[in-house]
Write a protein that holds these residues in place. Sequence first.
Motif, short mmCIF file in Angstrom:
data_model
loop_
_atom_site.label_atom_id
_atom_site.label_comp_id
_atom_site.label_asym_id
_atom_site.label_seq_id
_atom_site.Cartn_x
_atom_site.Cartn_y
_atom_site.Cartn_z
N LYS A 691 0.85 -1.18 0.00
CA LYS A 691 0.00 0.00 0.00
C LYS A 691 0.90 1.24 0.00
O LYS A 691 1.80 1.35 0.84
CB LYS A 691 -0.92 0.02 1.22
CG LYS A 691 -1.99 -1.07 1.19
CD LYS A 691 -2.94 -0.93 2.38
CE LYS A 691 -4.03 -2.00 2.33
NZ LYS A 691 -4.97 -1.87 3.46
N GLY A 692 0.64 2.16 -0.94
CA GLY A 692 1.47 3.35 -1.06
C GLY A 692 0.64 4.63 -1.11
O GLY A 692 -0.49 4.64 -1.60
N VAL A 693 1.22 5.72 -0.61
CA VAL A 693 0.58 7.03 -0.61
C VAL A 693 1.62 8.06 -1.03
O VAL A 693 2.71 8.13 -0.46
CB VAL A 693 0.00 7.39 0.77
CG1 VAL A 693 -0.59 8.81 0.73
CG2 VAL A 693 -1.05 6.38 1.21
N GLU A 694 1.27 8.85 -2.05
CA GLU A 694 2.09 9.98 -2.47
C GLU A 694 1.26 11.25 -2.23
O GLU A 694 0.12 11.35 -2.69
CB GLU A 694 2.48 9.88 -3.94
CG GLU A 694 3.33 8.66 -4.26
CD GLU A 694 3.70 8.62 -5.73
OE1 GLU A 694 3.85 9.72 -6.33
OE2 GLU A 694 3.83 7.51 -6.28
N LYS A 695 1.82 12.24 -1.54
CA LYS A 695 1.02 13.42 -1.18
C LYS A 695 1.93 14.64 -1.03
O LYS A 695 3.15 14.53 -0.86
CB LYS A 695 0.25 13.18 0.11
CG LYS A 695 1.14 12.91 1.32
CD LYS A 695 0.32 12.59 2.55
CE LYS A 695 1.22 12.29 3.75
NZ LYS A 695 0.44 11.98 4.97
N GLY A 700 -1.73 17.36 2.00
CA GLY A 700 -2.32 16.05 1.77
C GLY A 700 -2.97 15.45 2.99
O GLY A 700 -3.70 14.47 2.89
N ASP A 701 -2.73 16.00 4.18
CA ASP A 701 -3.32 15.48 5.41
C ASP A 701 -4.60 16.20 5.81
O ASP A 701 -5.22 15.86 6.82
CB ASP A 701 -2.31 15.59 6.55
CG ASP A 701 -1.07 14.75 6.29
OD1 ASP A 701 -1.23 13.68 5.64
OD2 ASP A 701 0.03 15.13 6.73
N ILE A 702 -5.02 17.21 5.04
CA ILE A 702 -6.25 17.94 5.37
C ILE A 702 -7.44 17.04 5.07
O ILE A 702 -7.52 16.44 3.99
CB ILE A 702 -6.34 19.24 4.55
CG1 ILE A 702 -5.14 20.15 4.87
CG2 ILE A 702 -7.66 19.96 4.81
CD1 ILE A 702 -5.09 21.39 4.01
N PRO A 703 -8.38 16.89 6.00
CA PRO A 703 -9.55 16.03 5.74
C PRO A 703 -10.32 16.52 4.53
O PRO A 703 -10.51 17.73 4.35
CB PRO A 703 -10.36 16.14 7.03
CG PRO A 703 -9.37 16.55 8.08
CD PRO A 703 -8.38 17.42 7.38
N LEU A 708 -7.23 16.20 -2.88
CA LEU A 708 -6.69 16.84 -4.07
C LEU A 708 -5.17 16.88 -4.06
O LEU A 708 -4.55 17.22 -5.07
CB LEU A 708 -7.24 18.27 -4.19
CG LEU A 708 -8.77 18.39 -4.32
CD1 LEU A 708 -9.17 19.86 -4.33
CD2 LEU A 708 -9.25 17.69 -5.58
N PHE A 709 -4.56 16.58 -2.95
CA PHE A 709 -3.10 16.65 -2.83
C PHE A 709 -2.48 15.28 -2.52
O PHE A 709 -1.41 15.20 -1.95
CB PHE A 709 -2.71 17.65 -1.72
CG PHE A 709 -3.23 19.03 -1.94
CD1 PHE A 709 -2.50 19.94 -2.69
CD2 PHE A 709 -4.46 19.42 -1.42
CE1 PHE A 709 -2.98 21.23 -2.88
CE2 PHE A 709 -4.94 20.70 -1.62
CZ PHE A 709 -4.21 21.61 -2.36
N ARG A 710 -3.18 14.17 -2.91
CA ARG A 710 -2.69 12.83 -2.52
C ARG A 710 -2.99 11.84 -3.63
O ARG A 710 -3.99 11.96 -4.34
CB ARG A 710 -3.36 12.38 -1.22
CG ARG A 710 -2.79 11.06 -0.66
CD ARG A 710 -3.34 10.74 0.72
NE ARG A 710 -4.76 10.44 0.69
CZ ARG A 710 -5.69 11.18 1.27
NH1 ARG A 710 -5.34 12.28 1.93
NH2 ARG A 710 -6.98 10.85 1.21
N LYS A 711 -2.12 10.82 -3.72
CA LYS A 711 -2.31 9.70 -4.64
C LYS A 711 -2.20 8.40 -3.84
O LYS A 711 -1.19 8.18 -3.16
CB LYS A 711 -1.27 9.72 -5.76
CG LYS A 711 -1.31 8.50 -6.67
CD LYS A 711 -0.17 8.53 -7.68
CE LYS A 711 -0.15 7.26 -8.51
NZ LYS A 711 0.98 7.24 -9.47
N ASP A 712 -3.23 7.54 -3.90
CA ASP A 712 -3.25 6.25 -3.17
C ASP A 712 -3.10 5.10 -4.16
O ASP A 712 -3.69 5.11 -5.25
CB ASP A 712 -4.57 6.07 -2.41
CG ASP A 712 -4.73 7.14 -1.33
OD1 ASP A 712 -3.70 7.62 -0.83
OD2 ASP A 712 -5.89 7.48 -1.00
N SER A 713 -2.33 4.07 -3.72
CA SER A 713 -2.15 2.87 -4.55
C SER A 713 -2.15 1.63 -3.65
O SER A 713 -1.61 1.66 -2.54
CB SER A 713 -0.84 2.94 -5.35
OG SER A 713 0.27 2.97 -4.46
N THR A 714 -2.78 0.57 -4.12
CA THR A 714 -2.85 -0.72 -3.40
C THR A 714 -2.53 -1.84 -4.38
O THR A 714 -3.08 -1.87 -5.50
CB THR A 714 -4.25 -0.94 -2.80
OG1 THR A 714 -4.55 0.15 -1.93
CG2 THR A 714 -4.29 -2.24 -2.01
#
Length: 737
Positions: A691-695, A700-703, A708-714
Motif C-alpha cells: 500500500k502506497g501514498v504519495e502526497k 495532503g493530510d487535510i480532511p 486533491l493533494f494525494r495519490k493512493d495505490s494498493t
Amino acid sequence: MSNVGGGGVNIIKRLAGVVSRVFVAMIFSVVLFETAFAATVDDIGFSALPGGRFEIKLSAVGGLPEPKSYAIDSPARIVLEFEDTTSALQKKKYPLAFDNAQSVVVLSAGGKTRLIVNLKDPVGFETFQDDGGIRLHIGDFGGASFVQKEEAPVFELPTTPSDTSAAAESGKTITDVDFRRGEKGEGLVSIGLEDANTTVDVSQVGQNIVLSFYRTALPEALNRKLDVVDFATPISTIDTKTDGGMTKMVISATGEYDYLAYQVDGQYIISVKRPTQEELEERKSRFEFTGEKLSLNFQDIEVRSVLQLIADFTDLNLVASDTVVGNITLRLRNVPWDQALEIVLKSKGLDKRQEGNVLLVAPAVEIAERERLQVEANKQLVELAPLVTEFVRIKYADARELFELFNTDGDEGSGSGGNDDDETATSSILSERGSAIVDERTNTIILTDVQDKIDDFYRLIKVIDIPVRQVEIEARIIVASTDFKKEVGTRWGIAGSRTPGGDIFEFSGQRAGLDSDPGSPAEFFGDYPAEAPALDLAETLGVDLGVSNPTGSLALGLLTNNTLIDLELSALENDGFGEILSQPKLLTGDKQKAVIKAGTEIAYESGTSSGETDIEFREAVLMLEVTPQITPDNRVIMDLHITQDTIGENVPTSSGGSEPTIDITEITTKVLVGDGQTLVLGGIFQMTEVKGVEKVPVLGDIPYLGRLFRKDSTEHTKREILIFITPKIISDPLLDR
C-alpha cells in the motif's frame, strides 16, 4: 542249540524289563502343554494402607512385565493381566479381610497370568512397578475409612457328592450355555450366571480349556455335550456336567489357538481364536523349539530307550550309532519334544542329522569326522570328474556383470576359483578347474567346468536372470498466481496573466514563454494580439499526482479571459490470474536412474583471468530426475530431484547492458509411495501486499480537501507452487514368463 536258545530267552527278558519300566514310567508321567516363560509368580502379599486402602504386592522370578489393567463395575472387579508369565503359587484364591474387598484370584493359562480382585463396590486403583514385581493400591483415594473384618472362609475343591446340596443351597446356578461364531472366525462360548459373583476357575489342560464353577448348580437341561465342529472354529465340543458340588465345563479345541475369558454382568464369555501367521512367527522368534509338548520322568534309563520314545512320539524313523551308549536320569515337564531331544543329546555329547523323516543320532565327534570325510571325497570327485563346456545365453541381465560373480582373478577370460589369497565368497561358483569367457556380442557366457558346478550356475542364472520391473513416474508442477492493483490520483493547476492596469493573479507552476518581468505583460487572452505565446498545460500543474496510463479519468476546466483552472481525477484497477502446469513423465526400470528435461540455455558474459570476455551458459529447464526402487509389497521408494526454472527480469550489468535472471523452483527428496497413489511432495505459498501514498506535505493530510493533494495505490500479489508425484508399476505378463 540249547545255548543259543538260552541266550535268546535272556535277551527277550531284558527287553521285556526295559519295556515294562518305560511303560510304567509313562503311566505316571503327566503330559501338559505349557512352555517356559520369562517370569514366574512366586509370592503374593497383602497389607493395609491409610485411608481405608490396601495394597497387593506380587513378586516374580525374572520380574513382571507391564500389565494390562481394567476394571468392571458389575460385578465390581479389578483385573491385571501379565503376558509371558506363569504362576507357581500354591493357591489360586486368597480371601481378604479389608473393607470393600472380598477375595483375590490368581489364574495362569496359555502363557498369561491374571490377577482378579473381587470387590463389593467399584473403587479406584493404581499400579507401581517394583523390583521383581508390582504393587497394586486399591481404595477410595478421597479418604475412606478402614474396617477390619473376620477372615472369609476358603473354598476348597469339593470331593464328596454330598456337596451337591450345598451348591443348590448357595443359590448360584448356571442359567444358560450358548455358542456362536464371531465375525473373525473365533468361537464364543457364553455362560449365563444367576449370581454375578460366582467363583470361576479357568485353566488349560492339554488341548482343552477347563472351567470350574465352585458351589454352582447345573440344571438337568444344560447337562449335555455340544458338538460344534460344523461352525468352523477352533472349538470342537463343549461338555458341561456336574462334578460333586461344582459345575465343570470342558471346551475341546483343535490346533493352535488363543483364548480370552471375561465377564460382563451375569455373562461369562470364553473367546477362542486361531493365531495369525504374524503371531505364530513371533512365537517362533521368541522360542526356537516348536514341537509338541511332553513330559519325561525316568531314572537311570538307557539313552537309546529315551531316543526310541521320542521317535515314537514324533513318528520319526531313528537310526542310532553303535557308539550311542550309557544311561540317563531326567525329569522334563511340559517341554517341546525337540527341546527334550536337544537336552538329551547335549548331556551325552551326541549330535543329530535329519533327512526327511529319518533321524540319525551319533556322537558329535563321529558326525563331524564323517562329514569331513564326505567333503574330502566330494572334492576328489570334482578333481577327477570330466570337464564340460556349456554356452549359457543370458536373457535379461548383462553377461559382463554376471561374469564378475565368479571372476575372482580379475581376468576377463577366466573365472577360475584358484587358491588366491584374496579369494572372495563368489569363488565357490566355479571349481579350481573351471573357467568362463564372455561373448558380449551375443550376451553369452561360455562356461567350462564339471557338471555339478555347471548345474549350480544354471540354478543361479534361473534366479537372477529375470526381467527388471519397470515404473512409470509422472510429476505435476502447478504454479498459480493472482495479482490485484488499484490506484487513484489527481492532477490540477492554475494559470493566469496580468491585465493592463489590473490586479496580478498568482498561479501555481510555471509556463514556458511567460515573461516574468511585470513591465512586459503577456498577451494571449481576449483582445490581446494573436501572436501571444501558447499555453503549455503540463507546465501549469500545481499538483501532478495522477495515475500513469489510467483506465479512466475525469477532467474539469475553468477558463476566463486571463485565468485557467484545470482539475483531472484518474483511476486504475487491474486484476489478473495465471496458472502454469508442467507435467513431465518418464519410464524406467527398478533401481535405474532416469532423467528428462526440456528448456533453454542462457548465455552470460564473464571475465577471464587474462581480462578477456568469455561466454558461459546456464540452463533454465524443466527437469525430472528419479531413481525408483520397488519394494516386495509393491510400493515404490524414489530418490527425486525436480526443477522448474524460468527466465526472469533483466538486470543491468556493470558494462552498461543487461542480463536476464533465472527464477528457480526445485525440490530434492526421498519418498515412499504406493503403486498408483499420488503424493504431494511440497508447496510454496507467497503473498505480497503493498500500500502506497504519495502526497503534498501538510496539504495532503487535510480532511476531505487533502484528497486533491494525494495519490493512493494498493497492490496484492499471491503465488502458489504445488508439486505432485504419481508412480505406476508396469505389469507385463509377457515379461513375467
